[in-house]
Design a protein around this motif. Structure first.
Motif, PDB file in Angstrom:
ATOM      1  N   THR A 270       4.893  -4.483 -18.608  1.00  0.00           N
ATOM      2  CA  THR A 270       6.103  -4.163 -18.052  1.00  0.00           C
ATOM      3  C   THR A 270       6.001  -3.426 -16.636  1.00  0.00           C
ATOM      4  OG1 THR A 270       5.173  -1.686 -19.153  1.00  0.00           O
ATOM      5  CG2 THR A 270       6.499  -3.353 -20.510  1.00  0.00           C
ATOM      6  N   ASP A 271       4.604  -3.060 -16.401  1.00  0.00           N
ATOM      7  CA  ASP A 271       4.568  -2.462 -15.064  1.00  0.00           C
ATOM      8  C   ASP A 271       3.942  -3.477 -14.101  1.00  0.00           C
ATOM      9  OD1 ASP A 271       4.924  -0.319 -16.579  1.00  0.00           O
ATOM     10  OD2 ASP A 271       2.578   0.315 -16.645  1.00  0.00           O
ATOM     11  N   GLU A 272       4.241  -2.921 -12.848  1.00  0.00           N
ATOM     12  CA  GLU A 272       4.120  -3.847 -11.736  1.00  0.00           C
ATOM     13  C   GLU A 272       4.213  -2.948 -10.340  1.00  0.00           C
ATOM     14  OE1 GLU A 272       5.967  -8.034  -9.376  1.00  0.00           O
ATOM     15  OE2 GLU A 272       6.625  -7.225 -11.549  1.00  0.00           O
ATOM     16  N   TYR A 273       3.049  -3.512  -9.255  1.00  0.00           N
ATOM     17  CA  TYR A 273       2.819  -2.703  -8.092  1.00  0.00           C
ATOM     18  C   TYR A 273       2.638  -3.709  -6.915  1.00  0.00           C
ATOM     19  CZ  TYR A 273       1.860   0.667 -11.784  1.00  0.00           C
ATOM     20  OH  TYR A 273       1.974   1.503 -12.722  1.00  0.00           O
ATOM     21  N   THR A 274       3.501  -3.489  -6.021  1.00  0.00           N
ATOM     22  CA  THR A 274       3.667  -4.677  -5.026  1.00  0.00           C
ATOM     23  C   THR A 274       3.602  -3.898  -3.538  1.00  0.00           C
ATOM     24  OG1 THR A 274       4.628  -6.154  -6.487  1.00  0.00           O
ATOM     25  CG2 THR A 274       4.822  -6.735  -4.307  1.00  0.00           C
ATOM     26  N   PHE A 275       2.749  -4.654  -2.658  1.00  0.00           N
ATOM     27  CA  PHE A 275       2.970  -4.417  -1.187  1.00  0.00           C
ATOM     28  C   PHE A 275       3.443  -5.561  -0.629  1.00  0.00           C
ATOM     29  CE2 PHE A 275       0.936  -4.977   2.972  1.00  0.00           C
ATOM     30  CZ  PHE A 275       1.491  -3.566   3.689  1.00  0.00           C
ATOM     31  N   GLY A 276       4.530  -5.669   0.464  1.00  0.00           N
ATOM     32  CA  GLY A 276       5.162  -6.861   1.006  1.00  0.00           C
ATOM     33  C   GLY A 276       5.036  -6.524   2.653  1.00  0.00           C
ATOM     34  N   TYR A 277       5.195  -7.507   3.377  1.00  0.00           N
ATOM     35  CA  TYR A 277       5.091  -7.555   4.740  1.00  0.00           C
ATOM     36  C   TYR A 277       5.962  -8.489   5.119  1.00  0.00           C
ATOM     37  CZ  TYR A 277       3.450  -8.372   9.581  1.00  0.00           C
ATOM     38  OH  TYR A 277       3.446  -8.433  10.928  1.00  0.00           O
ATOM     39  N   GLN A 278       6.625  -8.349   6.198  1.00  0.00           N
ATOM     40  CA  GLN A 278       7.440  -9.657   6.922  1.00  0.00           C
ATOM     41  C   GLN A 278       7.721  -9.274   8.368  1.00  0.00           C
ATOM     42  OE1 GLN A 278      12.062 -10.535   6.715  1.00  0.00           O
ATOM     43  NE2 GLN A 278      11.149 -11.451   5.166  1.00  0.00           N
ATOM     44  N   ARG A 279       7.306 -10.295   9.385  1.00  0.00           N
ATOM     45  CA  ARG A 279       7.771 -10.420  10.630  1.00  0.00           C
ATOM     46  C   ARG A 279       8.531 -11.480  11.035  1.00  0.00           C
ATOM     47  NH1 ARG A 279       6.058  -7.627  15.118  1.00  0.00           N
ATOM     48  NH2 ARG A 279       6.141  -8.704  16.914  1.00  0.00           N
ATOM     49  N   GLN A 280       9.459 -11.170  12.065  1.00  0.00           N
ATOM     50  CA  GLN A 280      10.295 -12.229  12.452  1.00  0.00           C
ATOM     51  C   GLN A 280      10.219 -12.182  13.950  1.00  0.00           C
ATOM     52  OE1 GLN A 280      13.686 -10.693   9.616  1.00  0.00           O
ATOM     53  NE2 GLN A 280      14.416 -12.649  10.516  1.00  0.00           N
ATOM     54  N   GLU A 281       9.991 -13.255  14.698  1.00  0.00           N
ATOM     55  CA  GLU A 281      10.403 -13.254  16.326  1.00  0.00           C
ATOM     56  C   GLU A 281      11.379 -14.287  16.623  1.00  0.00           C
ATOM     57  OE1 GLU A 281       6.479 -13.492  18.292  1.00  0.00           O
ATOM     58  OE2 GLU A 281       5.787 -11.611  17.316  1.00  0.00           O
ATOM     59  N   ALA A 282      12.071 -14.087  17.515  1.00  0.00           N
ATOM     60  CA  ALA A 282      13.051 -14.787  17.758  1.00  0.00           C
ATOM     61  C   ALA A 282      13.572 -14.936  19.398  1.00  0.00           C
ATOM     62  CB  ALA A 282      14.229 -14.684  17.059  1.00  0.00           C
TER      63      ALA A 282
END
Length: 692
Positions: A270-282
C-alpha cells in the motif's frame, strides 16, 4: 554525405548532470537480475496467444506501467468518479499512431483541438473544449508544469518517448488538482517498471532531415524500482504542401533533448516513496544560414526546463492515507528578435512548492479527501547585450499561490454515487517591479457536484455541475513593452475569469468489445480575459502608438457541444478507434465577436489492420471544419489529413518492429491559425523499435 560516425556522435546523449544520471544508471544495474528467463514477459511466461489475448495482456501491462502516484487515484483504492471521467491516451496508442509530442498525442482525444506551432513563438497547444493552455493547467506526474510568466506551455517541446499515459479532465475536474483549472487539466504520466528488467530503444528518421533516438530502461526488484529514459528529436525544416515565396521548404529548425529518471521504494502493498527528475533542453527558430520560407524571424537558442520532485503515499490504519508531494521547477530561455539588434531577451524563472493530500473511508459509505497546495512563482526577465553581456531592463515578479480542496463521494447504494467538491484558491502578488502599487491579492471559491449511476459493470452514466475560475497570469497583469509604433500597458486590477460547466454523459462497453463514451456539455464564462487593442490616437496617453492591454470582457461567452469516442476490437484482423467533437462558441453580448482557433466539427478515425501475423497496416484520418482566425470573422477552410503506416514484426523476432509511413498522404494544404503559417505537407518517416 555525412558519415555514419558523425551521426552516431550526434546522437550520443549528453550527460550534463553525471552525478544524477550515474545514481539512476547504477541503481538500474544493481536491480537487474543476473538471470532472466528468456521466455518471460513482465514476470509471466508467455505461451502462444491469440491477437485478442495479446492485446488484453498488453493493455494490462500498459495500465500497470503508469506511475500511479502521479495521478489523483491512490493505489489500492477505486478511482473516484471525477477521476473515472478523464479521457486517457496510453503509450500503445501514441506508439501506434507515431505521435512524437504531447500536443500531437492529445489530438486523438474527443473534445481536444490540436493547434500546431505557428506565429513568432511557434508553440503548439491543445485546446480543451475551446479552453487554451492558460485555462487548462498541465501537470507532469501531478507536478504543475506551466511557465510562471504567462501560464503557457509549448506542448510540442514534450516528447512522448518516456510517457505511459496522458489524462485529460474536462469541465468537471477534481478539486484535488489545485487552482486555475477553469477548463480542465492535463496530467502527463511517466512510466513505472513492471518487470525485473525491461526497456526499449527507438531509432528513426523523417522528412526535413529529421532524426529521433530514444531509450527507456526500468528495473523492479522486491521493494525497489528504478526507471530512466532519454530522447533526442531534431528537424531542420518542414516540407509545405504548396509553394510560398517560390519554395516548398519551411525554414524552421527544432532540436529537443530530454532525460528523465525515477527511483522508488515500495515497502509493502500500500505504501510508496518516489524521487523523480526531469531535464529538457531545446532550441527552435528559423536558421539564418539556410534557405526556405520562414514566416518568422524569432529564434530561441535556449529553451530549458528542469524539475525535481518527491511524492509518497502512506496508508494510515485500514481506511486512511496521507500523500505529500514537493517539487522544484526551473525554466530558462533566451529569445533573439531582429529589432533587439542582437541583444537577447532572457527569462530566468523558477517555482517551488508542494501539496499535502489526506483521505479516509472511516465514515460509512463515504470517501473523503482533502488537499492543500502551495506554489511560489518567480519570474525574472532581462535584456542581455550581445557584445558586453551586460544586462538591462532587469525586472522581477513573484506570486504566492494557495489552494485548499475538499472532495467527498457518498456511495448511496452499490449503483449510485453523489460527489461534492469545494476549493478555495488564492493568489498573492509578492513582487512587481514595474508597477509598485500592484501588490494585490485575489481569491475565489469553486464548488461542484456530480451524480453517478452504474447500471452494471459495463454501463455508467453521469450528470455534473461545476463552478471553476482562473486567476490572471503575471503577463496579463504586468506585461509592459514599447516599440516604435505600439506599446503594452499593465492592468494589475484584472479579475479572475469565472465559468459554470454542465455535463451529462455515458461511458460503457457495448457489443462485448467496443468502448463508447458520449458527453453533452454546456459552459458559461464571465469576466473573460482578452487583449484589447487600441488603434493609434484612441488612447490619450500614447497618441502616436497602438496600445494593447488585457481586460475583463463584459458579458458571457457560451460554449456548448457534443463529444463521442469509440474504441473497438472487432476481431484478430481489425481494431478501430474514432473521436468526434461538435462545439459552438458564442459571445452572447456581441455576436460580431468571433472566437478563434476552434472548428465547429473535428474528428479522427484510425484502424489497425492485421492481414498477416507479422504485418499491421494502420490508416488514419484527422479532419477539421473551418475556423475563425480573427474576431472580425475571417475564416480558414476545413481540411482532412490522411496518414498511412506499415508496421512489420519479423517472424521469430516479436520484440522488434520496423515502421514506415507517410503523414498527409494526399498533401493537403492545412492551415490552423492563419494563412502565413501552413502546416506540414506530405512527409515520410521510418523507425526501428526494440523492446525487451
Amino acid at each position: 554525405m555525412k558519415s555514419n560516425l558523425g551521426t552516431l556522435q550526434k546522437y550520443t546523449i549528453s550527460t550534463r548532470h553525471p552525478a544524477i544520471l550515474g545514481i539512476f544508471i547504477a541503481s538500474t544495474a544493481a536491480l537487474y537480475p543476473l538471470a532472466t528467463g528468456a521466455q518471460e514477459k513482465n514476470g509471466r511466461v508467455i505461451e502462444k496467444e491469440s491477437t485478442e489475448e495479446r492485446e488484453e495482456r498488453e493493455a494490462q501491462d500498459s495500465a500497470n506501467s503508469v506511475f500511479q502516484l502521479g495521478t489523483i487515484t491512490v493505489y489500492g483504492q477505486a478511482p473516484s468518479p471525477s477521476d473515472a471521467l478523464e479521457s486517457r491516451v496510453d503509450s500503445s496508442t501514441i506508439t501506434l499512431l507515431e505521435k512524437k509530442n504531447v500536443a500531437e498525442a492529445l489530438s486523438m482525444t474527443p473534445g481536444v483541438t490540436f493547434v500546431p506551432g505557428a506565429g513568432g513563438r511557434n508553440e503548439s497547444f491543445a485546446l480543451v473544449r475551446g479552453f487554451g493552455s492558460l485555462a487548462v493547467p498541465v501537470y507532469i506526474d501531478g507536478v504543475p508544469a506551466y511557465i510562471p510568466y504567462d501560464g503557457n506551455l509549448d506542448l510540442s517541446r514534450f516528447t512522448t518517448a518516456d510517457i505511459a499515459s496522458i489524462h485529460v479532465a474536462k469541465g468537471y475536474s477534481s478539486v484535488l488538482y489545485g487552482p486555475n483549472a477553469i477548463g480542465g487539466a492535463i496530467n502527463i504520466l511517466s512510466r513505472k517498471p513492471v518487470a525485473p528488467f525491461e526497456g526499449d530503444v527507438t531509432l528513426g528518421t523523417f522528412t526535413g532531415k529529421g532524426k529521433e533516438a530514444s531509450f527507456n530502461l526500468g528495473a523492479r526488484q522486491d521493494k525497489w524500482y528504478t526507471q530512466i529514459g532519454a530522447s533526442r528529436l531534431e528537424r531542420d525544416y518542414y516540407k509545405m504542401a504548396k509553394s510560398y515565396e517560390n519554395t516548398k521548404k519551411r525554414n524552421y529548425r527544432v532540436e529537443d533533448w530530454k532525460v528523465s529518471a525515477k527511483l522508488g521504494y515500495t515497502p509493502n502493498d500500500t505504501d510508496e516513496y518516489t524521487f523523480g527528475y526531469q531535464r529538457q533542453e531545446a532550441e527552435k527558430g528559423y536558421d539564418p544560414h539556410a534557405d526556405g520560407y520562414s514566416g518568422t524571424s524569432w529564434r530561441w537558442p535556449k529553451w530549458n526546463r528542469e524539475t525535481f520532485y518527491a511524492v509518497s503515499s502512506t496508508r494510515i490504519g485500514e481506511a486512511s492515507y496521507i500523500k505529500p508531494r514537493v517539487f522544484y521547477d526551473k525554466f530558462d530561455n533566451s529569445l533573439l528578435i531582429p529589432r533587439y539588434n542582437g541583444d537577447a531577451s532572457k527569462y530566468d524563472d523558477y517555482s517551488w512548492g508542494g501539496s499535502l493530500e489526506l483521505g479516509t473511508n472511516l465514515i460509512t459509505d463515504n470517501s473523503l479527501k482533502g488537499v492543500a497546495h502551495y506554489k511560489f512563482d518567480n519570474h525574472r526577465e532581462m535584456m542581455k547585450r550581445k557584445e558586453s553581456g551586460q544586462t538591462y531592463n532587469d525586472y522581477t515578479y513573484a506570486d504566492r499561490n494557495l489552494s485548499f480542496g475538499l472532495e467527498d463521494t457518498w456511495h448511496i447504494t452499490s449503483q449510485w454515487d453523489l460527489q461534492f467538491g469545494l476549493s478555495y484558491d488564492r493568489r498573492e502578488t509578492k513582487k512587481a517591479e514595474t508597477v509598485k502599487e500592484a501588490l494585490i491579492t485575489m481569491d475565489s471559491w469553486n464548488p461542484q457536484i456530480g451524480v453517478f449511476y452504474k447500471l452494471n459493470e459495463e454501463h455508467n452514466f453521469h450528470a455534473t455541475l461545476a463552478r471553476k475560475s482562473r486567476m490572471p497570469s503575471i503577463k496579463e497583469r504586468f506585461s509592459v513593452h514599447m516599440a516604435d509604433d505600439r506599446v503594452a500597458i499593465p492592468n494589475p486590477g484584472l479579475k479572475a475569469e469565472q465559468a459554470i460547466h454542465y455535463e451529462v454523459g455515458y461511458q460503457g462497453l457495448v457489443l462485448d468489445a467496443t468502448q463508447l463514451t458520449a458527453n453533452v456539455f454546456y459552459s458559461r464564462i464571465d469576466d473573460k480575459i482578452e487583449s484589447q487593442i487600441y488603434n493609434k490616437g484612441d488612447y490619450p496617453d500614447y497618441p502616436g502608438q497602438s496600445v494593447r492591454q488585457a481586460i475583463n470582457v463584459k458579458g458571457v461567452v457560451e460554449r456548448k457541444g457534443v463529444e463521442l469516442g469509440v474504441n473497438s476490437y472487432v476481431n484478430d484482423l481489425l481494431s478501430i478507434g474514432a473521436a468526434y467533437t461538435w462545439i459552438n462558441i458564442r459571445d452572447l453580448e456581441d455576436s460580431g465577436n468571433h472566437l478563434t482557433n476552434v472548428p465547429r466539427h473535428s474528428g479522427n478515425l484510425y484502424a489497425d489492420i492485421r492481414p498477416l501475423s507479422w504485418l499491421s497496416v494502420i490508416p488514419s484520418v484527422e479532419a477539421n471544419s473551418s475556423r475563425y482566425i480573427n474576431q472580425q470573422g475571417d475564416k480558414l477552410a476545413g481540411f482532412a489529413l490522411t496518414n498511412l503506416k506499415f508496421s512489420i514484426t519479423p517472424p521469430g523476432l516479436s520484440d522488434i518492429s520496423v515502421n514506415i509511413g507517410v503523414n498527409n498522404l494526399l498533401n493537403a494544404d492545412a492551415r490552423y491559425q492563419d494563412t502565413v503559417y501552413p502546416a506540414d505537407g506530405r512527409s515520410y518517416y521510418g523507425n526501428v523499435r526494440i523492446t525487451f
